[in-house]
Design an enzyme around this catalytic site. Structure first.
Site, PDB file in Angstrom:
ATOM      1  N   ASP A 199      45.784  42.268  36.845  1.00  0.00           N
ATOM      2  CA  ASP A 199      44.623  41.825  36.071  1.00  0.00           C
ATOM      3  C   ASP A 199      44.522  42.687  34.817  1.00  0.00           C
ATOM      4  O   ASP A 199      44.147  43.861  34.896  1.00  0.00           O
ATOM      5  CB  ASP A 199      43.334  41.965  36.902  1.00  0.00           C
ATOM      6  CG  ASP A 199      43.257  40.949  38.037  1.00  0.00           C
ATOM      7  OD1 ASP A 199      44.325  40.524  38.516  1.00  0.00           O
ATOM      8  OD2 ASP A 199      42.135  40.599  38.441  1.00  0.00           O
ATOM      9  N   LYS A 235      40.651  34.968  33.346  1.00  0.00           N
ATOM     10  CA  LYS A 235      39.579  35.533  34.161  1.00  0.00           C
ATOM     11  C   LYS A 235      38.432  35.906  33.255  1.00  0.00           C
ATOM     12  O   LYS A 235      38.645  36.377  32.139  1.00  0.00           O
ATOM     13  CB  LYS A 235      40.145  36.757  34.903  1.00  0.00           C
ATOM     14  CG  LYS A 235      39.150  37.576  35.696  1.00  0.00           C
ATOM     15  CD  LYS A 235      39.872  38.703  36.458  1.00  0.00           C
ATOM     16  CE  LYS A 235      38.900  39.709  37.027  1.00  0.00           C
ATOM     17  NZ  LYS A 235      39.579  40.847  37.686  1.00  0.00           N
ATOM     18  N   LYS A 260      39.843  32.476  37.220  1.00  0.00           N
ATOM     19  CA  LYS A 260      39.151  33.415  38.100  1.00  0.00           C
ATOM     20  C   LYS A 260      37.851  33.884  37.469  1.00  0.00           C
ATOM     21  O   LYS A 260      37.860  34.747  36.592  1.00  0.00           O
ATOM     22  CB  LYS A 260      40.048  34.631  38.398  1.00  0.00           C
ATOM     23  CG  LYS A 260      39.363  35.707  39.236  1.00  0.00           C
ATOM     24  CD  LYS A 260      40.309  36.850  39.569  1.00  0.00           C
ATOM     25  CE  LYS A 260      39.559  37.996  40.245  1.00  0.00           C
ATOM     26  NZ  LYS A 260      40.405  39.179  40.489  1.00  0.00           N
TER      27      LYS A 260
END
Lengths: 302, 302
Positions: B139, B202, B238
């Site tokens: 991430d 995300k 996400k």
């Protein structure tokens, strides 16, 4: 036009009716179910009152749970101050309570007595906040090298079903001892006489009582009993003046989580109805074994 | 090229903020009950990236989280596990060992998380460390400062370089939408990230408020949809931060289904970044199963 106004000044004005909403988490929401009922006294409707649903029970238990730790952490002295403050605010509003109790079908003089007794009861439990612990705690004699003592701790979240017939004093006589020790509560008001309970919520909202410590619902206990008595986050239940069948149902459901259920059939106006054992009813005893040095002939060293 | 020319290269459409907010609000009006609800709740569980990203994280905390990921609530049979554990790079090796054979992925934040303020070399080293320790997913955060200065090429190149450093690991690109300012910027950042090769986009680090919101997520989902329609290639989504209630999580699933279609209703393409969502979902599942409202202290801490 002018003339008729002069003649009948009052009757020309449309009365602004109050909406009696519930009290959850320090706010006054309507029921999420959007339902209402109309309690009738002597042939006249008291107005539209929220008919609480199981989801209102759920929401108010969430509010009570999240308020509980902080309320219990406050000093006993501070909880006493706040209970005293509720009494002060109630005193200031006594005329409004008088009107409502009469609307709910009570005689003027007994309504007046009920209000003064309600105020006195709050003062009574305000006094007990920092004293019950001394009365009910103990240092216990044990045979080993331990300092052994028992103290009371609040059970947590209490669901209370208030008296049907004693709408203000019965309500306060349950709420005050429950919150005195640091519990938070959800109270189902008298189904037939809910007005004074909601007005009492307004008193609470202006008395430094943190939101969520007391939550007041209006509705039918028959509909909600399963949901609050099976709720895993409710730690104790107080029922006042319910029938045998309903009490049994509640106890059976509560047994699933070995929840404490206290049944009352009190005459709340009696002097004996105010006592510290009601505080004890919603406390658990915690006993601590604190190791100490060997006790010798010269005595314990603590 | 100046700012608007570059924006045109990515052909990001102008976002109608009012329209997006209204559209997002309508997803919350769907009613999901009984069987569909259970199915949805289990799907939510299987999509959770169980996260701990605190300065005070310890080995013990990571071990506990890994255990929780594999044993969400053992008294319920047939529960899925979560999709992944999300930790800082120095805990990747430990998490990998704890989760060996479980099928649960280990995701690691990298690239000077959460600010992203460091040199490219250090960011790539951060990624390489996590990957060499065995991270299945990375991430990364984009350089918001550079983005706001209009250096979109820099942001693009950085994501592409990190993607290259990821090797087999899937790359999730955190836009940190709470710092981007407008939905137009969110859309542009999404398009840049997708074009640069992100496998997932995300919303947030969870360190900035507001974190994930439905309108922001909708804009990002639309970027994914437009990319899919143009190229036939799927990109994952996400939302992270601020989703702690199952009801809200179900609303997100509805939004994904109605924006992207059933193909995305899979942990491979949709994730929730959350730490406290899992327990709320478990409480809802248990409520559906038993009929009684649940309490947090009957579930493992997370």
């Amino acid at each position: 036009m002018t003339e008729s106004n002069e003649n009948s000044g009052k009757s020309d004005r449309l009365e602004v009716l109050k909406t009696y909403k519930m009290y959850i988490d320090g706010k006054f929401p309507r029921t999420e179910s959007a339902r209402y009922y109309q309690p009738v006294v002597n042939g006249t409707s008291l107005g539209n009152v929220c008919l609480a649903s199981r989801k209102d029970v759920r929401n108010s238990v969430v509010a009570a749970r999240s308020a509980q730790a902080a309320w219990a952490r406050r000093t006993a002295y501070n909880r006493a101050q706040i209970l005293y403050r509720i009494a002060e605010m109630l005193e200031g509003r006594s005329q409004q309570f008088l009107d409502e109790l009469i609307r709910q079908g009570m005689e003027a003089d007994s309504a007046e007595t009920q209000i003064t007794q309600s105020i006195d009861r709050l003062i009574y439990y305000a006094g007990w906040c920092d004293k019950y612990q001394q009365v009910f705690s103990s240092v216990n004699p044990v045979a080993s090298s331990h300092f052994n003592f028992s103290t009371l701790e609040p059970v947590g979240v209490v669901f209370a079903v208030a008296s049907r017939d004693c709408p203000l004093l019965g309500l306060i006589s349950l709420i005050a001892p429950v919150i005195a020790s640091g519990n938070t509560c959800v109270v189902l008001a008298s189904e037939n006489s809910p007005l004074s309970a909601i007005t009492f919520a307004e008193v609470l909202a202006t008395s430094d009582v943190p939101g969520g410590v007391v939550n007041i619902l209006t509705g039918r206990v028959e509909e909600l009993s399963e949901h609050f008595s099976r709720h895993l986050d409710v730690n104790a239940i107080a029922c006042d003046g319910l029938g045998v069948d309903l009490n049994t149902t509640i106890k059976e459901f509560a047994s699933e989580t070995i929840k404490r259920v206290k049944i009352y059939h009190q005459e709340w106006s009696a002097e004996a109805a105010a006592n510290p054992y009601l505080i004890q009813d919603f406390c658990e005893v915690k006993t601590t074994w604190h190791p100490i040095e060997q006790i010798t002939e010269s005595g314990a060293s603590y | 090229m100046n700012q608007s020319q570059i924006a045109r290269v990515f052909k990001s459409p102008v976002i109608d903020q009012v329209g997006v907010v209204e559209r997002a609000k309508r997803f919350t009006t769907r009613s999901i009950k009984s069987e569909a609800k259970m199915q949805g709740l289990e799907m939510v569980l299987s999509m959770i990236d169980l996260t701990t990203l605190e300065g005070m994280d310890t080995e013990g905390k990571v071990k506990q989280l890994c255990y929780k990921a594999q044993h969400l609530h053992d008294s319920i049979d047939g529960l899925p596990t979560v999709a992944a554990i999300c930790v800082y790079p120095n805990f990747v090796g430990l998490a990998k060992r704890c989760l060996a054979g479980s099928g649960i992925n280990v995701a690691s934040v990298a690239t000077a998380f959460p600010s992203g303020n460091s040199s490219l070399e250090i960011k790539l080293a951060d990624v390489s460390m996590a990957v060499s320790e065995g991270a299945d997913e990375i991430d990364m955060v984009i350089s918001r400062g550079r983005f706001h200065r209009g250096e979109y090429n820099f942001v693009f190149d950085e994501i592409a370089a990190v993607k290259a450093a990821c090797g087999e690991a899937r790359l999730k690109t955190i836009l940190e939408t709470g710092e981007l300012g407008s939905l137009d910027k969110v859309r542009l950042a999404s398009d840049i990230a997708i074009a640069a090769g992100a496998d997932f986009i995300k919303t947030s680090t969870g360190k900035i408020q507001p974190a994930a919101t439905m309108p922001v997520t909708l804009v990002m989902l639309e970027a994914i949809r437009d990319h899919f329609q143009k190229t036939g290639l799927m990109v994952g989504m996400k939302p992270a931060g601020g989703i702690s209630k199952s009801k809200l999580a179900l609303h997100y699933l509805i939004m994904v289904k109605e924006t992207l279609g059933d193909a995305w209703l899979d942990p491979k393409w949709f994730r929730f970044g959350a730490s406290s969502l899992a327990n709320d979902v478990l409480m809802q599942i248990e409520k559906q199963r038993t009929g009684a409202y649940q309490a947090a202290n009957y579930f493992a801490i997370d």
